[in-house]
Design a protein around this motif. Structure first.
Motif, PDB file in Angstrom:
ATOM      1  N   CYS A   1       0.803  -1.230   0.000  1.00 39.32           N
ATOM      2  CA  CYS A   1       0.000   0.000   0.000  1.00 39.32           C
ATOM      3  C   CYS A   1       0.831   1.274   0.000  1.00 39.32           C
ATOM      4  O   CYS A   1       0.298   2.345  -0.256  1.00 39.32           O
ATOM      5  N   GLY A   2       2.113   1.172   0.313  1.00 37.36           N
ATOM      6  CA  GLY A   2       2.978   2.340   0.295  1.00 37.36           C
ATOM      7  C   GLY A   2       3.024   3.133   1.589  1.00 37.36           C
ATOM      8  O   GLY A   2       3.723   4.140   1.664  1.00 37.36           O
ATOM      9  N   ASN A   3       2.285   2.701   2.608  1.00 39.19           N
ATOM     10  CA  ASN A   3       2.351   3.389   3.902  1.00 39.19           C
ATOM     11  C   ASN A   3       3.741   3.260   4.492  1.00 39.19           C
ATOM     12  O   ASN A   3       4.380   2.222   4.375  1.00 39.19           O
ATOM     13  N   VAL A   4       4.187   4.309   5.143  1.00 38.46           N
ATOM     14  CA  VAL A   4       5.483   4.287   5.824  1.00 38.46           C
ATOM     15  C   VAL A   4       5.246   3.868   7.262  1.00 38.46           C
ATOM     16  O   VAL A   4       4.438   4.464   7.971  1.00 38.46           O
ATOM     17  N   GLU A   5       5.923   2.801   7.675  1.00 41.03           N
ATOM     18  CA  GLU A   5       5.751   2.235   9.016  1.00 41.03           C
ATOM     19  C   GLU A   5       7.097   2.001   9.670  1.00 41.03           C
ATOM     20  O   GLU A   5       8.124   1.903   8.997  1.00 41.03           O
ATOM     21  N   GLN A   6       7.089   1.862  10.982  1.00 40.53           N
ATOM     22  CA  GLN A   6       8.292   1.506  11.720  1.00 40.53           C
ATOM     23  C   GLN A   6       8.718   0.092  11.355  1.00 40.53           C
ATOM     24  O   GLN A   6       7.888  -0.808  11.244  1.00 40.53           O
ATOM     25  N   TRP A   7      10.010  -0.102  11.137  1.00 37.86           N
ATOM     26  CA  TRP A   7      10.541  -1.423  10.805  1.00 37.86           C
ATOM     27  C   TRP A   7      10.728  -2.245  12.072  1.00 37.86           C
ATOM     28  O   TRP A   7      10.339  -3.404  12.135  1.00 37.86           O
TER      29      TRP A   7
ATOM     30  N   CYS B   1       2.914  -3.360   6.334  1.00 39.48           N
ATOM     31  CA  CYS B   1       2.510  -2.502   7.440  1.00 39.48           C
ATOM     32  C   CYS B   1       1.474  -3.167   8.343  1.00 39.48           C
ATOM     33  O   CYS B   1       1.340  -2.793   9.504  1.00 39.48           O
ATOM     34  N   SER B   2       0.758  -4.146   7.819  1.00 38.96           N
ATOM     35  CA  SER B   2      -0.324  -4.749   8.599  1.00 38.96           C
ATOM     36  C   SER B   2      -0.575  -6.187   8.151  1.00 38.96           C
ATOM     37  O   SER B   2      -0.076  -6.637   7.116  1.00 38.96           O
ATOM     38  N   LYS B   3      -1.374  -6.878   8.934  1.00 42.84           N
ATOM     39  CA  LYS B   3      -1.778  -8.243   8.584  1.00 42.84           C
ATOM     40  C   LYS B   3      -2.550  -8.243   7.266  1.00 42.84           C
ATOM     41  O   LYS B   3      -2.398  -9.156   6.450  1.00 42.84           O
ATOM     42  N   ARG B   4      -3.356  -7.217   7.041  1.00 43.36           N
ATOM     43  CA  ARG B   4      -4.143  -7.123   5.807  1.00 43.36           C
ATOM     44  C   ARG B   4      -3.234  -7.112   4.574  1.00 43.36           C
ATOM     45  O   ARG B   4      -3.457  -7.879   3.629  1.00 43.36           O
ATOM     46  N   CYS B   5      -2.218  -6.257   4.581  1.00 39.65           N
ATOM     47  CA  CYS B   5      -1.300  -6.185   3.434  1.00 39.65           C
ATOM     48  C   CYS B   5      -0.528  -7.495   3.272  1.00 39.65           C
ATOM     49  O   CYS B   5      -0.287  -7.946   2.155  1.00 39.65           O
ATOM     50  N   GLN B   6      -0.161  -8.105   4.389  1.00 43.81           N
ATOM     51  CA  GLN B   6       0.541  -9.385   4.341  1.00 43.81           C
ATOM     52  C   GLN B   6      -0.332 -10.449   3.673  1.00 43.81           C
ATOM     53  O   GLN B   6       0.126 -11.197   2.814  1.00 43.81           O
ATOM     54  N   LEU B   7      -1.606 -10.488   4.035  1.00 43.06           N
ATOM     55  CA  LEU B   7      -2.523 -11.477   3.461  1.00 43.06           C
ATOM     56  C   LEU B   7      -2.849 -11.172   2.003  1.00 43.06           C
ATOM     57  O   LEU B   7      -3.025 -12.096   1.202  1.00 43.06           O
ATOM     58  N   LEU B   8      -2.925  -9.910   1.641  1.00 47.72           N
ATOM     59  CA  LEU B   8      -3.153  -9.555   0.236  1.00 47.72           C
ATOM     60  C   LEU B   8      -1.999 -10.032  -0.635  1.00 47.72           C
ATOM     61  O   LEU B   8      -2.208 -10.533  -1.751  1.00 47.72           O
ATOM     62  N   ASP B   9      -0.769  -9.896  -0.137  1.00 47.00           N
ATOM     63  CA  ASP B   9       0.395 -10.373  -0.877  1.00 47.00           C
ATOM     64  C   ASP B   9       0.374 -11.896  -0.985  1.00 47.00           C
ATOM     65  O   ASP B   9       0.618 -12.446  -2.063  1.00 47.00           O
ATOM     66  N   LEU B  10       0.055 -12.569   0.092  1.00 45.90           N
ATOM     67  CA  LEU B  10      -0.037 -14.034   0.070  1.00 45.90           C
ATOM     68  C   LEU B  10      -1.092 -14.488  -0.928  1.00 45.90           C
ATOM     69  O   LEU B  10      -0.861 -15.425  -1.707  1.00 45.90           O
ATOM     70  N   ASP B  11      -2.230 -13.803  -0.946  1.00 44.05           N
ATOM     71  CA  ASP B  11      -3.280 -14.137  -1.906  1.00 44.05           C
ATOM     72  C   ASP B  11      -2.786 -13.984  -3.344  1.00 44.05           C
ATOM     73  O   ASP B  11      -3.121 -14.784  -4.207  1.00 44.05           O
ATOM     74  N   GLY B  12      -1.978 -12.975  -3.593  1.00 41.68           N
ATOM     75  CA  GLY B  12      -1.416 -12.788  -4.934  1.00 41.68           C
ATOM     76  C   GLY B  12      -0.576 -13.975  -5.370  1.00 41.68           C
ATOM     77  O   GLY B  12      -0.644 -14.411  -6.515  1.00 41.68           O
ATOM     78  N   TRP B  13       0.232 -14.502  -4.455  1.00 39.86           N
ATOM     79  CA  TRP B  13       1.054 -15.674  -4.788  1.00 39.86           C
ATOM     80  C   TRP B  13       0.193 -16.926  -4.948  1.00 39.86           C
ATOM     81  O   TRP B  13       0.384 -17.703  -5.882  1.00 39.86           O
ATOM     82  N   LEU B  14      -0.757 -17.115  -4.039  1.00 42.28           N
ATOM     83  CA  LEU B  14      -1.584 -18.327  -4.096  1.00 42.28           C
ATOM     84  C   LEU B  14      -2.513 -18.353  -5.305  1.00 42.28           C
ATOM     85  O   LEU B  14      -2.824 -19.424  -5.823  1.00 42.28           O
ATOM     86  N   SER B  15      -2.957 -17.198  -5.755  1.00 47.02           N
ATOM     87  CA  SER B  15      -3.831 -17.140  -6.928  1.00 47.02           C
ATOM     88  C   SER B  15      -3.034 -17.030  -8.227  1.00 47.02           C
ATOM     89  O   SER B  15      -3.609 -16.876  -9.290  1.00 47.02           O
ATOM     90  N   GLU B  16      -1.703 -17.084  -8.120  1.00 50.76           N
ATOM     91  CA  GLU B  16      -0.773 -17.068  -9.252  1.00 50.76           C
ATOM     92  C   GLU B  16      -0.822 -15.773 -10.056  1.00 50.76           C
ATOM     93  O   GLU B  16      -0.538 -15.755 -11.236  1.00 50.76           O
ATOM     94  N   ARG B  17      -1.168 -14.661  -9.396  1.00 47.69           N
ATOM     95  CA  ARG B  17      -1.046 -13.362 -10.062  1.00 47.69           C
ATOM     96  C   ARG B  17       0.418 -12.972 -10.181  1.00 47.69           C
ATOM     97  O   ARG B  17       0.796 -12.258 -11.094  1.00 47.69           O
ATOM     98  N   TYR B  18       1.216 -13.421  -9.228  1.00 44.67           N
ATOM     99  CA  TYR B  18       2.661 -13.201  -9.283  1.00 44.67           C
ATOM    100  C   TYR B  18       3.265 -14.492  -9.790  1.00 44.67           C
ATOM    101  O   TYR B  18       3.092 -15.539  -9.188  1.00 44.67           O
TER     102      TYR B  18
END
Length: 63
Positions: A8-14, A23-40
């Motif tokens: 999402c581009g949000n700046v967060e503490q590392w 930055c969040s569980k939501r973004c982490q799961l969205l990325d995982l969904d991209g791999w599992l659905s073979e978009r990446y």
């Protein structure tokens, strides 16, 4: 140190961020969904028309 979330581009503490590099569980799961659905996908050599074992095929595909 801060880092930009790759989804999402949000700046967060590392430091102390359980979801880094996201930055969040939501973004982490969205990325995982991209791999599992073979978009990446990493393209196969066969899909590119390249055959790494046959140098002649490589030469003819660049023409």
């Amino acid at each position: 140190m801060t880092a930009k979330c790759p989804m999402c581009g949000n700046v967060e503490q590392w430091e102390g961020n359980a979801f880094r590099p996201f930055c969040s569980k939501r973004c982490q799961l969205l990325d995982l969904d991209g791999w599992l659905s073979e978009r990446y996908r990493i393209p196969d050599a066969e899909e590119d028309g390249l055959d790494e074992t046959n140098p002649e095929a490589r030469a003819s595909s660049s023409d």
